[in-house]
Motif scaffolding. Structure first.
Motif, PDB file in Angstrom:
ATOM      1  N   ASN A 230       0.820  -1.215   0.000  1.00  0.00           N
ATOM      2  CA  ASN A 230       0.000   0.000   0.000  1.00  0.00           C
ATOM      3  C   ASN A 230       0.851   1.262   0.000  1.00  0.00           C
ATOM      4  O   ASN A 230       0.472   2.281   0.598  1.00  0.00           O
ATOM      5  CB  ASN A 230      -0.931   0.001   1.215  1.00  0.00           C
ATOM      6  N   THR A 235      -0.588   3.414  -4.765  1.00  0.00           N
ATOM      7  CA  THR A 235      -1.969   3.818  -4.506  1.00  0.00           C
ATOM      8  C   THR A 235      -2.285   5.188  -5.089  1.00  0.00           C
ATOM      9  O   THR A 235      -3.340   5.759  -4.780  1.00  0.00           O
ATOM     10  CB  THR A 235      -2.226   3.839  -2.986  1.00  0.00           C
ATOM     11  N   SER A 236      -1.409   5.711  -5.911  1.00  0.00           N
ATOM     12  CA  SER A 236      -1.627   7.036  -6.485  1.00  0.00           C
ATOM     13  C   SER A 236      -2.702   6.981  -7.565  1.00  0.00           C
ATOM     14  O   SER A 236      -3.075   5.920  -8.076  1.00  0.00           O
ATOM     15  CB  SER A 236      -0.317   7.577  -7.072  1.00  0.00           C
ATOM     16  N   THR A 237      -3.175   8.161  -7.942  1.00  0.00           N
ATOM     17  CA  THR A 237      -4.198   8.268  -8.984  1.00  0.00           C
ATOM     18  C   THR A 237      -3.667   7.780 -10.331  1.00  0.00           C
ATOM     19  O   THR A 237      -4.417   7.189 -11.127  1.00  0.00           O
ATOM     20  CB  THR A 237      -4.669   9.723  -9.100  1.00  0.00           C
ATOM     21  N   LEU A 240      -3.980   3.947 -10.374  1.00  0.00           N
ATOM     22  CA  LEU A 240      -5.382   3.522 -10.474  1.00  0.00           C
ATOM     23  C   LEU A 240      -5.921   3.744 -11.883  1.00  0.00           C
ATOM     24  O   LEU A 240      -6.625   2.879 -12.437  1.00  0.00           O
ATOM     25  CB  LEU A 240      -6.217   4.288  -9.446  1.00  0.00           C
ATOM     26  N   ALA A 243      -4.233   1.067 -14.276  1.00  0.00           N
ATOM     27  CA  ALA A 243      -4.816  -0.270 -14.147  1.00  0.00           C
ATOM     28  C   ALA A 243      -6.186  -0.347 -14.814  1.00  0.00           C
ATOM     29  O   ALA A 243      -6.531  -1.363 -15.442  1.00  0.00           O
ATOM     30  CB  ALA A 243      -4.918  -0.648 -12.667  1.00  0.00           C
ATOM     31  N   GLN A 244      -6.974   0.698 -14.707  1.00  0.00           N
ATOM     32  CA  GLN A 244      -8.290   0.695 -15.339  1.00  0.00           C
ATOM     33  C   GLN A 244      -8.174   0.764 -16.862  1.00  0.00           C
ATOM     34  O   GLN A 244      -8.925   0.086 -17.579  1.00  0.00           O
ATOM     35  CB  GLN A 244      -9.120   1.869 -14.811  1.00  0.00           C
ATOM     36  N   ASP A 249      -6.049  -6.322 -13.108  1.00  0.00           N
ATOM     37  CA  ASP A 249      -6.566  -6.418 -11.747  1.00  0.00           C
ATOM     38  C   ASP A 249      -5.424  -6.165 -10.768  1.00  0.00           C
ATOM     39  O   ASP A 249      -4.506  -6.984 -10.648  1.00  0.00           O
ATOM     40  CB  ASP A 249      -7.186  -7.799 -11.525  1.00  0.00           C
ATOM     41  N   TRP A 250      -5.471  -5.021 -10.071  1.00  0.00           N
ATOM     42  CA  TRP A 250      -4.410  -4.651  -9.123  1.00  0.00           C
ATOM     43  C   TRP A 250      -4.865  -5.037  -7.719  1.00  0.00           C
ATOM     44  O   TRP A 250      -5.870  -4.540  -7.237  1.00  0.00           O
ATOM     45  CB  TRP A 250      -4.138  -3.151  -9.197  1.00  0.00           C
ATOM     46  N   TYR A 252      -3.990  -5.240  -3.648  1.00  0.00           N
ATOM     47  CA  TYR A 252      -3.173  -4.699  -2.558  1.00  0.00           C
ATOM     48  C   TYR A 252      -3.209  -5.667  -1.373  1.00  0.00           C
ATOM     49  O   TYR A 252      -4.282  -6.145  -0.988  1.00  0.00           O
ATOM     50  CB  TYR A 252      -3.693  -3.328  -2.118  1.00  0.00           C
TER      51      TYR A 252
END
Length: 355
Positions: A230, A235-237, A240, A243-244, A249-250, A252
């Motif tokens: 984490n 976990t930064s924007t 995210l 990955a999208q 599939d990320w 944590y």
């Protein structure tokens, strides 16, 4: 008189001398202390165990006290045949020199991996012989002190037995000779154990991680899942959104549970033990060269114990479409990274337990 003694005891007067019960109780602790001290003194004396130690003890008695061999053997209870025995084994000079050379080149390798390297060079000796020479040459690797491990039952990690089924990411920190710190982004394939990327830099942000993953996917292909901790970089924007956009599939891990990301943690330990603790980095370019050379050696030459002492590159090439590894060297303890698909299951996406 007996009543007088009891009254004296009640008022606190000293009792008359005699072999009473209280004197026996006072003597008992002193006796136990003496016995304990004698046991400690006996245990402090080094025991003479083994034929070599017996021969040394007999030679010492003969040289220091001038006793005969028969008398020295009777004192230490040694067999004269064992003392007089001389080994008939060959010196194995060439094999010892090659073993020492490999141990100097691979300072953190034990006898098992050195045996695999010798077997690749065509050495027919067995593992037990290599282990004997390894001990006689004093090449035993000094174990570094490890942290206390948690005890308990853990569920098996599920992963599909194919390359690019799951990647693991983590950072390793170190510093240059000047004291400036830098970090290394490690990317590992959990099935083949390959080091997909080892990127050293003084600062690695979430956007930099996204760019490196994009370049890695262009070379190798898209993974089905990525596992990380984490950290703020993961976990930064930017991560995210990446990955999208790429359909990855990320996953944590739970906070404070590095064992849930055990594959890359194990890789970090090997890098720390074999590279970072053994090298001195003078600049960022020097660190990049050293890390790149070690990662290449890790994938192509270094035997990996969890995949039957094959190299990660060779094991990745041996995997078939069904996830069954090809035949491995019988001299090594072959253990596949993942079990084949269960009987009666026809779904190719079925997850199986990793090794």
């Amino acid at each position: 008189m007996e009543g007088q003694v009891r009254r004296d005891e009640r008022v606190g007067r000293p009792a008359p001398p005699g072999p009473g019960r209280r004197e026996r109780k006072a003597e008992a602790p002193a006796g136990r202390r003496h016995a304990r001290q004698s046991r400690v003194e006996r245990s402090a004396v080094k025991k003479v165990v083994g034929p070599a130690a017996l021969r040394q003890a007999v030679a010492h008695l003969k040289a220091a006290f001038g006793v005969s061999e028969r008398r020295a053997c009777s004192i230490i209870k040694a067999d004269r045949k064992s003392v007089r025995y001389r080994s008939c084994r060959q010196p194995d000079t060439a094999l010892r020199e090659r073993l020492r050379a490999l141990a100097v080149e691979r300072r953190r390798f034990g006898y098992r991996r050195l045996f695999v390297l010798l077997r690749r060079e065509g050495e027919p000796s067995g593992k037990n012989r290599i282990y004997r020479l390894y001990r006689e040459e004093g090449l035993t690797v000094r174990k570094r002190r490890s942290r206390r491990r948690a005890m308990g039952t853990r569920a098996p990690i599920l992963v599909e037995a194919r390359p690019n089924a799951r990647w693991s990411l983590d950072f390793v920190h170190d510093q240059f000779a000047t004291g400036r710190r830098f970090r290394i982004l490690n990317v590992v394939d959990d099935v083949t154990r390959e080091c997909l990327a080892a990127i050293p830099d003084t600062s690695i942000s979430g956007r930099r991680v996204a760019r490196e993953l994009t370049a890695l996917i262009a070379r190798r292909g898209r993974p089905a899942m990525i596992v990380s901790d984490n950290g703020t970089e993961f976990t930064s924007t930017a991560i995210l959104a990446w990955a999208q956009d790429h359909g990855v599939d990320w996953h944590y891990i739970a906070p404070g549970k590095p064992t849930q990301n055990g594959f890359v943690e194990s890789f970090n330990g090997r890098m720390r033990d074999e590279l970072l603790n053994e090298s001195l980095f003078f600049s960022l370019d020097h660190a990049r060269q050293k890390v790149a050379a070690w990662a290449l050696d890790y994938n192509t030459r270094r035997p990996h114990s969890s995949i039957g002492y094959l190299t990660p590159e060779a094991f990745a090439a041996s995997l078939t479409a069904t996830g069954r590894p090809a035949a491995q060297d019988e001299s090594c303890a072959a253990r596949p990274v993942a079990h084949p698909t269960l009987r009666g299951v026809t779904n190719p996406r079925t997850l199986v337990a990793a090794g």
